[in-house]
Design a protein around this motif. Sequence first.
Motif, PDB file in Angstrom:
ATOM      1  N   SER A  47       0.838  -1.208   0.000  1.00  0.00           N
ATOM      2  CA  SER A  47       0.000   0.000   0.000  1.00  0.00           C
ATOM      3  C   SER A  47       0.867   1.249   0.000  1.00  0.00           C
ATOM      4  O   SER A  47       0.560   2.230  -0.684  1.00  0.00           O
ATOM      5  N   ASP A 168      -6.223  -0.890  -4.707  1.00  0.00           N
ATOM      6  CA  ASP A 168      -5.622  -1.488  -3.510  1.00  0.00           C
ATOM      7  C   ASP A 168      -6.608  -2.480  -2.900  1.00  0.00           C
ATOM      8  O   ASP A 168      -7.572  -2.084  -2.261  1.00  0.00           O
ATOM      9  N   GLU A 169      -6.353  -3.762  -3.121  1.00  0.00           N
ATOM     10  CA  GLU A 169      -7.216  -4.850  -2.653  1.00  0.00           C
ATOM     11  C   GLU A 169      -8.686  -4.582  -2.974  1.00  0.00           C
ATOM     12  O   GLU A 169      -9.533  -4.566  -2.076  1.00  0.00           O
TER      13      GLU A 169
HETATM   14 MG    MG Z   1      -2.275  -2.714   2.295  1.00  0.00          MG
END
Ligand code: MG
Lengths: 228, 409
Positions: A47, A168-169
């Motif tokens: 991240s 992000d995910e």
């Molecule tokens: Mg992360």
Amino acid sequence: MSLIETTNLYKTYVVGDVEVHALQGVSVSIERGEFVAVMGPSGSGKSTFMNILGCLDKPTKGKYILDGIDVTATDLSKLAGVRNRKIGFVFQGFNLISRTTAVENVELPMVYNHTPSHLRREKALAALKAVGLEKRAFHMPNQLSGGQQQRVAIARSLVCDAPIIFADEPTGNLDTKMSIEVMDLFTKLNKEMGKTIILITHEPDIAEYAGRLITFRDGQKVSDEVKK
Amino acid sequence: MMDTLFSVFRISVKAIFANKMRSALTSLGIVIGVAAVITMLAVGSGTQQEMTERFSRFGTNVLFLRQPWDLDESISSPKEVTMDDVRAIRRLSGVEAAAPYISSGFTVQYGYTSTSVDVLATDTDIFKTYDWELDSGREFTEKEVSDYAQVAVLGATAAQTIFNDVDAVGKTVIFEDIPFQVIGVMKKNGQGGFGFDMDEGALIPYTTGKVKMNAGWSKSDRRALDRVIIRVKDFNQIEETKEAIANAVRNTHKIHPLKPDDFQIDDFASFVEEAKSAGKTMGILLGVIGAVSLLVGGIGVMNIMLVSVTERTREIGIRMAIGATSADIRLQFLVEAVTLSCIGGLIGVALGIAATLIVAANSTTIPATLNITAIFVSFGFSAATGIFFGYYPAYKASKLTPIDALRYE
Ligand SMILES: [Mg+2]
Ligand SMILES: Nc1ncnc2c1ncn2[C@@H]1O[C@H](COP(=O)(O)OP(=O)(O)O)[C@@H](O)[C@H]1O
């Protein structure tokens, strides 16, 4: 020249007297039209890396060139335009604005680049149509399923014709069926619209969709392989 | 640009209405401040308007002579204003009329009815200074004045109270045990003077008052008058006439040329000055009330905006991530603060107008006229409060970095 070019990125967080070395010399270059998955254990710096690439944060050290712009030499507050024009974000938690309809959420990036309101509505509806949500345009986020909310977020990332999407995910909060829907959509955006997609995940199934896999461990890139 | 501003405004309205109760309580300070200022200014300008009307009805070429209330310490033996002064003034060429003036409250009785009236003891010149009109009967004569006649001219309201609809002329009323014959009744003319209201009052010859009705006139000099009312012939000559009067009075009071006056002459202008300075004091008072309530309201706005910025940190992060600049975020919260305080201002304006209309409709003693300037100014101040107190929270929001704002839990 690559679309994204990082050289020796370092990011160190200082929490009290403790230094956390989230990134320790990451060099990556990503070409236009690539679909890249970033994997790695939790806390490995994925991240952090993506936030720097997305101009939301600055590295402690190192150099980052985005589409010819030296981001590391530019003040974060001056990068709003870059985020608006070049980057679309899709987050794990959707990050839609509550009490605001889907179409208004999608319009929002265009408010900040001063698109006239009638054009805004037109383009936002087109983007919702592209993600298959034209029928839900006037629903509030809390009236939509997780998968639908994520598709609204994707529509929002498309609406300014940004060439890059950072995710992000994006499937982290979705069940398998919805995850597949969302990943099919990303694939379509990559294949048909030529979007460059950089996607973080810790699920190998999801990473399968990408054409290139970068793996992180302890703030370092440990592998980088192009598939097939 | 207008388009963007409108979008920002719509977002603000949405945010404000998302927390209706909180927004309502926050803007209450501003509502009260604005409403209070408008209402009070309305009452203030109503009073001033009425005063001005009263002055102008009274006439601009009227002067008052009296002993000052705050007499100069250096005057060792001040003389009261007496009939000697009145006679000296009457001889002046610029003077139309000069009437003695002694007023006092008395109980008046007729049959079983008794009420209190303002009695003005004077002489025939009073009818030349005031523009009072008789409704029935007649004025008293010079002979009645010199004969200490027990005659009275009643004001319209006083006559109505005492006699109901019966004709008062020819009837006998008792002022403090002394019978007076009613010889005339005035037409109703609204408030006509300063401290003396003819409608509620009665006129009697000053001689009768002085000699037969000692009560109430407790000056050191038994001959003393409260004041002298003077009507000058030509308004354009008022300054010269004033000077001539002053010389005449200095003469009757035998004041040494190097000593100061022991009397003062007031004219319309000095009453206007007085009214103006009273208005100024009122203005300052209102300004303070308005400022305090807007300050309190403004602090409320600032407080709630700080809360709002904190609550919506993530939203700020999202906006920044999709391209909002610091200036966009600042504008957003500033517009929100201004919208909030302007809503308060608008409600305050409505409430102030309503309160003014209610006062104007229901109160005969408090005149109230809506002051358009006051409405705009107080509304403007509510907007300014929003800008002033909204700036810091907006600035704080704009200083967040995108990633810190997005990560905020
Ligand atoms: Mg992360
Ligand atoms: N704002 C921050 N302050 C302090 N430490 C942080 C912050 N953000 C991330 N970290 C730390 O940096 C490391 C990398 O975090 P992150 O990039 O979120 O990893 P991942 O996304 O791969 O799980 C972790 O040890 C994390 O605790």
